[in-house]
Design a protein around this motif. Sequence first.
Motif, mmCIF file in Angstrom:
data_model
loop_
_atom_site.group_PDB
_atom_site.id
_atom_site.type_symbol
_atom_site.label_atom_id
_atom_site.label_comp_id
_atom_site.label_asym_id
_atom_site.label_seq_id
_atom_site.Cartn_x
_atom_site.Cartn_y
_atom_site.Cartn_z
ATOM 1 N N PRO A 186 0.809 -1.228 0.000
ATOM 2 C CA PRO A 186 0.000 0.000 0.000
ATOM 3 C C PRO A 186 0.841 1.277 0.000
ATOM 4 O O PRO A 186 0.352 2.342 -0.375
ATOM 5 C CB PRO A 186 -0.820 -0.120 1.292
ATOM 6 C CG PRO A 186 -0.114 -1.116 2.135
ATOM 7 C CD PRO A 186 0.649 -2.023 1.223
ATOM 8 N N LYS A 187 2.128 1.161 0.404
ATOM 9 C CA LYS A 187 2.989 2.356 0.425
ATOM 10 C C LYS A 187 3.385 2.785 -0.987
ATOM 11 O O LYS A 187 3.683 3.935 -1.244
ATOM 12 C CB LYS A 187 4.263 2.081 1.238
ATOM 13 C CG LYS A 187 3.993 2.006 2.738
ATOM 14 C CD LYS A 187 5.266 1.668 3.515
ATOM 15 C CE LYS A 187 4.924 1.136 4.886
ATOM 16 N NZ LYS A 187 5.825 0.062 5.318
ATOM 17 N N THR A 188 3.419 1.836 -1.921
ATOM 18 C CA THR A 188 3.881 2.168 -3.268
ATOM 19 C C THR A 188 2.815 1.949 -4.341
ATOM 20 O O THR A 188 2.969 2.413 -5.464
ATOM 21 C CB THR A 188 5.119 1.310 -3.633
ATOM 22 O OG1 THR A 188 4.773 -0.074 -3.440
ATOM 23 C CG2 THR A 188 6.323 1.654 -2.775
ATOM 24 N N ASP A 189 1.743 1.254 -4.001
ATOM 25 C CA ASP A 189 0.733 0.924 -5.009
ATOM 26 C C ASP A 189 -0.649 1.418 -4.559
ATOM 27 O O ASP A 189 -1.247 0.878 -3.616
ATOM 28 C CB ASP A 189 0.724 -0.603 -5.211
ATOM 29 C CG ASP A 189 -0.140 -1.016 -6.385
ATOM 30 O OD1 ASP A 189 -1.040 -0.238 -6.773
ATOM 31 O OD2 ASP A 189 0.086 -2.119 -6.916
ATOM 32 N N GLY A 190 -1.142 2.456 -5.249
ATOM 33 C CA GLY A 190 -2.427 3.070 -4.907
ATOM 34 C C GLY A 190 -3.615 2.131 -5.067
ATOM 35 O O GLY A 190 -4.677 2.350 -4.495
ATOM 36 N N ASN A 191 -3.436 1.066 -5.845
ATOM 37 C CA ASN A 191 -4.543 0.118 -6.056
ATOM 38 C C ASN A 191 -4.562 -1.015 -5.037
ATOM 39 O O ASN A 191 -5.405 -1.913 -5.113
ATOM 40 C CB ASN A 191 -4.450 -0.497 -7.463
ATOM 41 C CG ASN A 191 -4.674 0.560 -8.533
ATOM 42 O OD1 ASN A 191 -5.495 1.457 -8.358
ATOM 43 N ND2 ASN A 191 -3.919 0.463 -9.623
ATOM 44 N N ALA A 192 -3.597 -0.982 -4.100
ATOM 45 C CA ALA A 192 -3.521 -2.066 -3.109
ATOM 46 C C ALA A 192 -4.810 -2.107 -2.278
ATOM 47 O O ALA A 192 -5.299 -1.087 -1.829
ATOM 48 C CB ALA A 192 -2.321 -1.844 -2.199
ATOM 49 N N GLU A 193 -5.352 -3.314 -2.122
ATOM 50 C CA GLU A 193 -6.587 -3.461 -1.338
ATOM 51 C C GLU A 193 -6.357 -4.334 -0.121
ATOM 52 O O GLU A 193 -5.621 -5.324 -0.195
ATOM 53 C CB GLU A 193 -7.666 -4.118 -2.203
ATOM 54 C CG GLU A 193 -8.342 -3.152 -3.158
ATOM 55 C CD GLU A 193 -9.293 -3.881 -4.099
ATOM 56 O OE1 GLU A 193 -9.887 -4.886 -3.677
ATOM 57 O OE2 GLU A 193 -9.398 -3.430 -5.261
ATOM 58 N N LEU A 194 -7.036 -3.969 0.953
ATOM 59 C CA LEU A 194 -6.933 -4.763 2.179
ATOM 60 C C LEU A 194 -7.652 -6.102 1.988
ATOM 61 O O LEU A 194 -8.768 -6.144 1.481
ATOM 62 C CB LEU A 194 -7.588 -3.989 3.341
ATOM 63 C CG LEU A 194 -7.591 -4.695 4.696
ATOM 64 C CD1 LEU A 194 -6.205 -4.681 5.336
ATOM 65 C CD2 LEU A 194 -8.599 -4.052 5.644
#
Length: 259
Positions: free
Chosen positions: A179-187
């Motif tokens: 999530p620190k580098t990828d805006g599309n990261a999902e929980l």
Amino acid sequence: MILIKLGGSVITDKSQYRTFNKERVARLCSEIKESGHKALIVHGAGSFGHVLSKRHGIQNGYVSEEQIPAVAEVQYDVRDLSLMVVREMLNVGIPAVSVPPGSCFVLDDGKLVASDTEAIERLADAGVMPVLFGDVLMDRVKGFGICSGDTFMEKLAELFDIQKTVFVSDVDGLFTADPKTDGNAELIEVVDKNVLENIKSKSDIDDVTGGIRFKMEAMLRMSTADRDCVLVNGTVAGRLGALLKGETVISTTAKGGIK
Ligand code: IPE
């Protein structure tokens, strides 16, 4: 009883040697106390363990005499950290005692040998909570090695009647990407064996015990049909307390075991 690991990334600044986050540990201890649950605590080593261990290759076992002073230094540092954690527990009224694993357990080619657990069991039965932590252990084959607090979580889950296990970390849970580098990261709210296999994970800081993937595997191993294992962010005030009170919070839950 609830089994909780306070991760090294929460109780220390992992990037700087020997930096204890006293305020945060005090707050987390209060949240545990106020939840009303009886809790068994394990903690990580953070910058009291990983920095010197990595510098001297302690996790690889004996290579040269040069490592020996570091074996002693790291054990000194993690004991020092543990006393600071226990001080905060005592301050909020949780009777606890630090039990240094390097003095009671050994490794056999990297595997924890925990044959004599009577003192730990008797302490907990009496209501004086034994606090274990990631430590340097002597190893029958390799001379010495590192045993993560996660491994002690698994051991304690076998020894005691545990309703829920909680890993307190500095992340909201497991994500589909960093999530620190990828805006599309999902929980990912729930992780089972299949989900884990599809996740590639890397730790971006020096960590001699494997980062979040190792943690998720340990969490899955510890989860059973009637016992979930939750990863929660302890840097957010009130989140651990809310979870312990049964509220729904941002977190990742490991379910269903690893087999
Ligand atoms: C590591 O323990 C122990 C040493 C490096 C001596 P952990 O693996 O439990 O520590 P954290 O939670 O990652 O800091």
